[in-house]
Design a protein around this motif. Sequence first.
Motif, PDB file in Angstrom:
ATOM      1  N   THR A   1      21.922  -6.252 -18.527  1.00 28.47           N
ATOM      2  CA  THR A   1      21.595  -5.194 -17.556  1.00 28.47           C
ATOM      3  C   THR A   1      21.718  -5.710 -16.127  1.00 28.47           C
ATOM      4  O   THR A   1      22.212  -5.009 -15.248  1.00 28.47           O
ATOM      5  N   ILE A   2      21.289  -6.957 -15.895  1.00 27.26           N
ATOM      6  CA  ILE A   2      21.361  -7.520 -14.539  1.00 27.26           C
ATOM      7  C   ILE A   2      22.812  -7.712 -14.122  1.00 27.26           C
ATOM      8  O   ILE A   2      23.178  -7.463 -12.964  1.00 27.26           O
ATOM      9  N   HIS A   3      23.669  -8.139 -15.057  1.00 28.16           N
ATOM     10  CA  HIS A   3      25.098  -8.271 -14.740  1.00 28.16           C
ATOM     11  C   HIS A   3      25.649  -6.924 -14.272  1.00 28.16           C
ATOM     12  O   HIS A   3      26.379  -6.850 -13.272  1.00 28.16           O
ATOM     13  N   LEU A   4      25.328  -5.855 -14.992  1.00 25.73           N
ATOM     14  CA  LEU A   4      25.832  -4.526 -14.633  1.00 25.73           C
ATOM     15  C   LEU A   4      25.262  -4.060 -13.298  1.00 25.73           C
ATOM     16  O   LEU A   4      25.961  -3.429 -12.505  1.00 25.73           O
ATOM     17  N   VAL A   5      24.007  -4.384 -13.043  1.00 26.76           N
ATOM     18  CA  VAL A   5      23.399  -4.025 -11.752  1.00 26.76           C
ATOM     19  C   VAL A   5      24.100  -4.758 -10.616  1.00 26.76           C
ATOM     20  O   VAL A   5      24.386  -4.188  -9.564  1.00 26.76           O
ATOM     21  N   LYS A   6      24.403  -6.034 -10.832  1.00 23.40           N
ATOM     22  CA  LYS A   6      25.084  -6.818  -9.790  1.00 23.40           C
ATOM     23  C   LYS A   6      26.458  -6.254  -9.467  1.00 23.40           C
ATOM     24  O   LYS A   6      26.929  -6.357  -8.334  1.00 23.40           O
ATOM     25  N   LYS A   7      27.117  -5.677 -10.462  1.00 19.77           N
ATOM     26  CA  LYS A   7      28.461  -5.143 -10.243  1.00 19.77           C
ATOM     27  C   LYS A   7      28.431  -3.768  -9.576  1.00 19.77           C
ATOM     28  O   LYS A   7      29.460  -3.287  -9.095  1.00 19.77           O
ATOM     29  N   ALA A   8      27.279  -3.135  -9.550  1.00 19.15           N
ATOM     30  CA  ALA A   8      27.166  -1.792  -8.974  1.00 19.15           C
ATOM     31  C   ALA A   8      26.785  -1.862  -7.501  1.00 19.15           C
ATOM     32  O   ALA A   8      26.131  -2.803  -7.053  1.00 19.15           O
ATOM     33  N   ASP A   9      27.222  -0.867  -6.752  1.00 22.26           N
ATOM     34  CA  ASP A   9      26.886  -0.764  -5.323  1.00 22.26           C
ATOM     35  C   ASP A   9      25.581   0.009  -5.202  1.00 22.26           C
ATOM     36  O   ASP A   9      25.552   1.202  -4.941  1.00 22.26           O
ATOM     37  N   VAL A  10      24.475  -0.718  -5.403  1.00 23.60           N
ATOM     38  CA  VAL A  10      23.163  -0.072  -5.491  1.00 23.60           C
ATOM     39  C   VAL A  10      22.706   0.421  -4.121  1.00 23.60           C
ATOM     40  O   VAL A  10      22.815  -0.280  -3.118  1.00 23.60           O
ATOM     41  N   GLY A  11      22.195   1.643  -4.082  1.00 20.76           N
ATOM     42  CA  GLY A  11      21.675   2.220  -2.838  1.00 20.76           C
ATOM     43  C   GLY A  11      21.247   3.644  -3.088  1.00 20.76           C
ATOM     44  O   GLY A  11      21.664   4.283  -4.058  1.00 20.76           O
ATOM     45  N   SER A  12      20.424   4.181  -2.217  1.00 27.73           N
ATOM     46  CA  SER A  12      19.900   5.533  -2.429  1.00 27.73           C
ATOM     47  C   SER A  12      21.006   6.574  -2.432  1.00 27.73           C
ATOM     48  O   SER A  12      20.897   7.601  -3.100  1.00 27.73           O
ATOM     49  N   ASP A  13      22.076   6.325  -1.674  1.00 31.51           N
ATOM     50  CA  ASP A  13      23.191   7.268  -1.653  1.00 31.51           C
ATOM     51  C   ASP A  13      24.383   6.747  -2.457  1.00 31.51           C
ATOM     52  O   ASP A  13      25.451   7.347  -2.433  1.00 31.51           O
ATOM     53  N   ARG A  14      24.202   5.643  -3.155  1.00 34.80           N
ATOM     54  CA  ARG A  14      25.289   5.063  -3.952  1.00 34.80           C
ATOM     55  C   ARG A  14      24.899   5.084  -5.430  1.00 34.80           C
ATOM     56  O   ARG A  14      24.746   6.144  -6.007  1.00 34.80           O
ATOM     57  N   VAL A  15      24.690   3.914  -6.035  1.00 36.77           N
ATOM     58  CA  VAL A  15      24.289   3.854  -7.441  1.00 36.77           C
ATOM     59  C   VAL A  15      22.771   3.759  -7.523  1.00 36.77           C
ATOM     60  O   VAL A  15      22.168   2.866  -6.936  1.00 36.77           O
ATOM     61  N   ARG A  16      22.182   4.711  -8.243  1.00 36.62           N
ATOM     62  CA  ARG A  16      20.746   4.682  -8.491  1.00 36.62           C
ATOM     63  C   ARG A  16      20.512   4.222  -9.929  1.00 36.62           C
ATOM     64  O   ARG A  16      21.227   4.629 -10.841  1.00 36.62           O
ATOM     65  N   ILE A  17      19.506   3.386 -10.097  1.00 39.74           N
ATOM     66  CA  ILE A  17      19.256   2.793 -11.412  1.00 39.74           C
ATOM     67  C   ILE A  17      17.815   3.042 -11.819  1.00 39.74           C
ATOM     68  O   ILE A  17      16.886   2.885 -11.021  1.00 39.74           O
ATOM     69  N   GLY A  18      17.652   3.437 -13.072  1.00 37.80           N
ATOM     70  CA  GLY A  18      16.338   3.585 -13.671  1.00 37.80           C
ATOM     71  C   GLY A  18      16.291   2.809 -14.970  1.00 37.80           C
ATOM     72  O   GLY A  18      17.331   2.463 -15.536  1.00 37.80           O
ATOM     73  N   ALA A  19      15.082   2.533 -15.466  1.00 35.58           N
ATOM     74  CA  ALA A  19      14.966   1.756 -16.701  1.00 35.58           C
ATOM     75  C   ALA A  19      13.735   2.193 -17.476  1.00 35.58           C
ATOM     76  O   ALA A  19      12.710   2.574 -16.893  1.00 35.58           O
ATOM     77  N   LEU A  20      13.879   2.125 -18.790  1.00 40.13           N
ATOM     78  CA  LEU A  20      12.790   2.488 -19.698  1.00 40.13           C
ATOM     79  C   LEU A  20      12.804   1.518 -20.863  1.00 40.13           C
ATOM     80  O   LEU A  20      13.873   1.192 -21.383  1.00 40.13           O
TER      81      LEU A  20
ATOM     82  N   MET B   1      19.301  -9.628 -23.313  1.00 39.19           N
ATOM     83  CA  MET B   1      19.439  -8.200 -23.050  1.00 39.19           C
ATOM     84  C   MET B   1      19.307  -7.914 -21.559  1.00 39.19           C
ATOM     85  O   MET B   1      20.078  -7.128 -20.989  1.00 39.19           O
ATOM     86  N   MET B   2      18.344  -8.568 -20.933  1.00 41.84           N
ATOM     87  CA  MET B   2      18.163  -8.378 -19.499  1.00 41.84           C
ATOM     88  C   MET B   2      19.333  -8.969 -18.706  1.00 41.84           C
ATOM     89  O   MET B   2      19.711  -8.445 -17.656  1.00 41.84           O
ATOM     90  N   ALA B   3      19.911 -10.040 -19.212  1.00 41.24           N
ATOM     91  CA  ALA B   3      21.075 -10.623 -18.531  1.00 41.24           C
ATOM     92  C   ALA B   3      22.226  -9.619 -18.496  1.00 41.24           C
ATOM     93  O   ALA B   3      22.964  -9.536 -17.507  1.00 41.24           O
TER      94      ALA B   3
END
Length: 1518
Positions: A834-853, A830-832
Motif C-alpha cells: 500500500t505504501i508503494h502505491l501511495v508513493k507513486k500517487a500524486d497525493v493531495g486534496s485536489d489530486r489523489v485522495r486515499i482512505g483506508a479500512l 501488506m503495508m509495504a
Amino acid sequence: MKSLLIIFVLTLWTETLADQSPEPGPEYADVVFLVDSSDHLGTKSFPLVKAFIHKTVSGLPVDAHKYRVALAQYSDRLHSEFQLATFKSRNPMLNHLKKNFGFLGGSLRTGHALREAHRTFFSAPAGGRDKKQFPPILVVLASAQSEDDVEEASKALREDGVRIVSVGLQSASEEELKAMATARFHFNLRSARDLDAFSQNMTQIIKEATQYRDGAAPHIPFPVACQKDSLADLIFLVDESVGTKQNLRNLQNFLRNIAASMDVRYNCTRLGLMSYSDRTNTISLLNSSTTQYEFQEQIQKLSVQAGKSNAGAAIEKMRLEAFSESSGSRRAQGVPQIAVLVTHRPSTDEVRDVAIQLRLQDVTVFGMNIQGADETQLEEIASYPPRQMVSMLKSYADLETYSKNFQKKLRNEIWSQISTRAEQMDLDRTGCIDTKEADIYFLIDGSTSIQGKHFEQIKEFMLAVTGMFSIGPDKVQVGAVQYSHKMRVEFYINDNSNNVNLKNAILNIEQLQGNTYTGEALNFMLSIIKEDKKHRTSQVPCYLIVLTDGRSADDVLEPAERLRAEQVTIHAVGIGEANKVQLQQIAGGEERVSFGQNFDSLRSIKNEVVHRICTEKGCEDMKADIMFLVDSSGSIGHENFGKMKTFMKSLLAKIQIGPDRTHIGVIQFSDKTREEFQLNKYFTQNEISDAIDRMSLIDENTLTGNALISVDQYFTPARGARIGVKKFLILITDGEAQDAVRDPAKALRDKGVVIFSVGVYGANRTQLEEISGDGNLVFQVENFDDLKTIESKLIFRVCTLHDCKNIKVLDIVFVLDHSGSINTQEQENMMALTIHLVKKADVGSDRVRIGALKYSDYPEILFHLGKYSNRSSVIEHLRRRRDTGGNTYTARALDHTNIMFTEEYGSRIQQNVKQMLIVITDGASHDRTLLNETALKLRNRGIDIYAVGVGPADQLELEAMAGNKSKTFHVDNFNKLEDIYLPLQESMCINAHEWCDIQEADVVFFCDGSDMVSNSEFVTMTTFVSELIDHFNIQNQKIKIGLAQFGSGFQKIIELKNSLTIPELKTQIQSIPKSKGFPRMDLALKKVKAMFDPSSGGRRNAGVPQTLVVITSGDPYYDVADEVKILRNLGICVLVWGIGNIHKEQLLPITGHSEKIVTLQDFNKLMNVDVKKRMVREICQSCGKTNCFMDIVVGFDISTHLRGQPLFHGHPRLRSYLPGILEDISSIGRVSCGAGSDVQVNVAFKVNNDREFPAKFQIYQKAIFDSLLQVTVNGPSHLNAQFLQSLWDTFKDQSKSQGQVLLIFSDGLGGESEIMLENQSDRLREAGLDALLVVSLNTTAHDEFSSFEFGKGFDYMTHLTIGMRELGKMLSQYLGNVAEKTCCCTFCKCSGTPGPYGSRGLQAAKVPFRCETHPGCLDLVGGTKAKGCTSQPSLDADEIASGIYFVRFLWSNSEAHLLFFFFQGSPGSRGPPGGYGEKGFPGDPGNPGQNSNIKGQKGSKGEQGRQVIEFILHTENL
C-alpha cells in the motif's frame, strides 16, 4: 438593400466548395492509367507504383455505369493491361493487378506512349458513353525526362477532349509534366515512396478532373508532402577567401551535394547562400532560389576573393536580412531555421554577441572548421553542444567526402525539431513525476561580468528546470541565493507554495553586480541547507545547482566537499569564462558538469540537469528485463567494437541490477546471432561487465531482421524473462540492415517489448524508426565516440517508460485484512504494498485522495478520503503497528466502505472523479454468501474493485468482488506481493484522471468528418472526445466544451454556451452524424472562430484561455495561413492531432509550433488511456500563459513621524486597512488580450529607512506586512518633487514594457508646492510612469492631490481616502485599466456589474456597552454627548466619516435604533479657471443609436440628497 444582397451573394460564391455553374458537372469518368515501367523507374520502385494504382482504384466506385478504368504501362513501347470495358467491378480488377501486373523495363519514350494510348483507348467510340457525361481522363506517371517529345502528343489528346493528369517522380521533368497536363493538373513527387501518401489525394484529383471545365482552374491545389526531414530554411555562409580554385571547387561540390540531398521547393526546403571576407555578399535569399536547378546555378557565382575575415558582420547581416520574413524566412510558421558557417580562419571581428542574437531568433547554427579556424570562436558561434554542432576537417578536399555525414546531421536536426520535439517534451515531464519530494537550491552568479540580458537567460533556465516539477509543501521545494562578492537570499526553500508563486519569485530576481566569490557562496549555502533540513519532516534528496560564468576568486573544493558531506548533490553549470577544473571540483565529478560558451546554451543544458536529477528517483527500485542486441558486423571494426562495449558498461553502471531489480541479457548479431548471456544468468554489475569484456567481434554482414526474430525467444520465461515485468530491447548498430526489419520488430512490440534503436551514422534512420515504431525511441550519433553523449538521455528514457507514473486524480480506498491468520511480518508486507502505491500517487486534496479500512470480524476505518492532504501523513498513518486477530468478514467490510465513498467523507464521486477500491485478503470470507451482492452494489455505484488474494484466498471470491478476473491478483504468500506492485500501479494509472493546471478554459474540439475518415473511425474519434470530458471540471462552467466538425463544409454541433450535463454532453457527442465530403479545413477554420465569440459563450474578453483542438486524418489541402493568423490574433491557441498517414511538416502552418502537433499511427490509438491523458496535458499545458507584468511602488508620506517611531504610529486605520488593500491590488486577474494572460503584480515598499527595509519588488504575502509592522522610521516624510523622484528611482529598469505605478499613502501636502508636484508628475508620466495614485490618511481634506494624480481614467474626480468602502477594489480596477493599456494597448476596460455580497459572517463577540437610561436618545456631533445617557461611547471624531451631521440612538422596547443622518456639504467658492490639460486619448466610438428625430426634454435639476441608514441593535446582545 440591393447592395446588401450583392454582398451576400458574393460571400456565398467565395465560400462555395464546388463549381457553381447552373448545370452540375459530370459525376463519373473513363480513367486510363499510363504507368512508367522503364529502367529509370527500376524494379525496386515498381512495387510502390503498383501499390499506388491499387490504392487509387480502391477509392473509386468502379462500375459499368460509374467509373470505368483501363491500365497500360510503357517504356520504349506500350503494353495494355486491360481496356475500359474489361472489368465491370473493382475486385476482379484488383485481383488482376495483384497477379498479372509485372515490370517491363526499357528506355523511356513518353511521347510515343501518349500517341499509342490515344490510338488504343481514346480513338474508338467510348462504349456508347457520352464524353460530356463521362469525360475521358488519362493519368500519366513518369519517372524521368522522356527521350522523345511529349508536347504534340499531349496537345492532340487534349484537343480530342482527353483531360490529362501528370504525376512525376524521381527525376521527372517539371517542364514535361506541365506540357502534358490539362491546366494545373500536374504534380511532382520526390520519389516513388511518396506515392503512398499521394494515393489518398489521387482519388479526389480524379474527381476534380471529372468536373473540370475548359478555362477554369482546378479547384483544389493538392499539396505534395515534402521529402522526409526536408522542411527547413537553410542558409550557407561561406568564407570566400579559400585560397585556390581547387578549394573553391571542393566547396562548391560540398554545397551541391547538400542541396541535392534536400527537397528544394518553395514549400519544403528553401536555400540561401551568402559569402564574406571583409564585406558580405548575399548571393541567394531564401525566396530567390526555390528549385534545385536555380540554387545549383547560384553556387556557380561563388569565386575566390581576398580580404579580412569579418565573420561577425556577416552573421549580423544574415540575422537582419537573410533570416527575415521579407527574404523568405518561415520562422513564424515553425519551420526550422538553420545556418551553416564554413571557414578556415579566425574572424577578425567580434562574433560572440552577434551569434547569440542569431541563435536567440531560434536559428540553429552549424560550424565547419577547415583546419585553421579558431575553435573557441566557432564554439561561440555554433549552437549547443559544440561537439555535435562543429565539424573539424583537415582541408577543403575533405568537404566532399564529409558531405554524406553532414546530410545526416542536417536531417537529424530537422527531424528532432519537427518530428519528435512534442513527444520528447512530454516524456521529459513524465520522467520527472517520480521526483515527488526534493529540495532544489540554485546558487546563481550575479557578478558584473554577466550582462543584463544574459542574467535574464539565467532566470529562464531556472524557470525551465523548476517547471518540470510539482512545487509545494510535501513536494519539491526550491530555494535560491544570488552571489558575487556578497550574498543575497532571493527566496527560502519554503517561501513558495506552488508553481505560480515560484515562477513569480524567480522573475523578480534582480542582478547584484560585483566580483565572483563562489567558494564563499558555497559556505553560505551550507548554513542555509543545514537550517532548512531541520524543518523537513522526512529525509528527501537535496540538490544544489551552481551556475557561474567566471573563475572564482577563492577556493571552491573544500566548501563543495563540506556540502557533499551533508548529502547534497551538486550540479555545476559553467558559461564562457568559467573554469572547468573548478566546475569539476564543485560538482565532484565530470558527470555532473555542464559547460557552454554562451548563455543561450542554457536552453539545452536544462535538459541535461533535469535528466540527471530525475533519473535518481525515476530509476529507483526499477524492475525491468533489458536485452542488448549488438551489431557485430564487419563494418564496425575492433576499435569501435571496444567503444560499444564501454558504452554498454557505462549504461549499466547507472542501473540498479539484482535478483529483484533489473536483469540484463546480451545477444550479438551479424549474419547470425550469438548468445552472450541470458536475462537470468548474472545479477551483479561486476559479473555483467566481465561478460561484456569477453565478447568478441563476429565480423560478417548485417542481418538485423533475422536478429530481431532470434531475440524474440529471450523475452520468454524459458530463456530467463519474468512475467509481469517491463521488457526492453536496446539495439546498437552502425549499418543498414540487409534484410526486412519492419515485421519482426512489430512482432516484438506487439508482445509489449519497448525497442530503443541506437544507430551510428552508417545506420538507416528510416529502418531504425521502423524497428522502434516511434521516432522518440531512436538515437543516432555521428561516430562511436559520441555514444557517451546519449548515455544519460537513454537511461532517463528507460526509467521513464518502465512503469506507469501518471496517477494524478483518483479516489482510492484500501481494504486490508487484519484477521488472525496474518502475522506481523505479513502485515508489514501488506503495508509495504500500500505504501508503494501511495508513493507513486500524486497525493493531495485536489489530486489523489486515499482512505483506508482494516477488518477482521468488524471493519474499522483507519482514515477517510478527505482526512490527509499529503503523502507523508498517509504513509505515517499506514506504518503504525496494529493488532491482528479474529475472523475474515470481507462482505461486511466492503459494505462499510459505502460510507467512505460519499461526499461527506471526502469522496469526489459527484465530481466525476474515478473511485477505486483495493481489497487485500489471505483467506476465504466468513460471509461469502453476501460477497457477490455487496460488491455488485459498490460496482453499480461506479466503484472499481481490485481484489488481491494471498495464499489460501479463494479465487472465486476474488472474482466475485472484482466482477472480472482481469481485476484480480493472486500470489502464493505475502513475500510475493512485491510481484504485483507494477500491475496494481498500472491499474491505478488507468483509472486516474489527468490533472489540469488551468482553472478556466474555452475548448472547442474540431473533428474531421470528411470522406477521408471511415464511419468506424469517426465513431472512435467521437468516443475519444466524449471520454475526455471526464478529465475536465465542466460542472461549474469553469471549463466549457464546444464541438464542431468539417468535411466539405463546416458544422457547429455544440456551442460553448451549452448548459448540458456531463451525461447529456457525452450522449450528444457520441450521437453526431458524420458530415462527409472532401476535407475543406481552410473554409472550416474561417468559420470556427465564431464559436469563440461572446455571443456563442466564448470568454476571451474575460481573459479565459481559448483552445481549438483540430483532429484530422490528413494534411490540409489548401493554404490555411490566413485563417490561422486570424485565430492567433484572437488569442486562440491551436493544437493539432493528426491520425494516420500524416506529415507533421504539412501541419506546421496550422500551429506554428511543432510541439503543438501530436501524430498517431491510426484511430485505434485514441482508445489508449495514455493517449487520452496526453490530450488533456496538451490542452492544459501547451497553450502556455504569457504574463502581463505590473510593478507597484508603495510609498508612505507621514509628516508627523519622529525618528524611531513605528511606521504605522498614529495611523491605526492605515494599519488596519492596508493588508486588505494589498491583497486586492495583488490579484488584478486577467487582461483581455491573449486569453489566459494573468497580471503578475510585484510590490516594493519605500519607507523612510532604506537600511532596515530596502525597497525590493516581490509578490505580496502576509509575511511582508508582518515585516512592515516591525519597521521604525528615520523621521517624517514630505510629499514633494524629491519624494516622487525617490519613489520613481525604485524602478531599476524604467524602460520596461510593463505597468509601473506609484501608490502613495499621505497625511497631506502641508506647505509643499503643488506646481512643483504637477511638473514632477508630468516628467514621470513622460518617463514611462503609468499611474500616480494617492490615498489620503486625512479624512477631512483629501482633494488636494487631484492636480498631480493620474491613472484613474474616468474616475479622475474620485478622491481616495483610507477607510472608504471598497477602496481596494477601486484601486484594483484602476490598475486593471493600466494593465490593459500597457499589455494590450487598449485605453480602458469595461467592468461588469459588481457581484452580490457574500453570505452573512459569524456573529462578533459582545462589546461592553452600558447606558443607564434606556428610554431617550444619544446625539453625537464629533463626540458630544446628549441628555439621557450617563456613559459616552468611545467614538473619536477622526473615526467618524466626514459628512455625518449627527448620530442618534432611539430606544424602543428591547431594541435600539441607531440612525446616521448624512447631509451633503454646501459647495465651496469657485476657484480660478485652470490651464488647458494635455490632449487625451481618442475615445472609442460608441454604439450607433436608433434613428429618431424626437428631441428629449431637459431633465430638472436634482435636489440635494439626504441619506438615512438605520441599524437595529438588540439590547440583550449589548
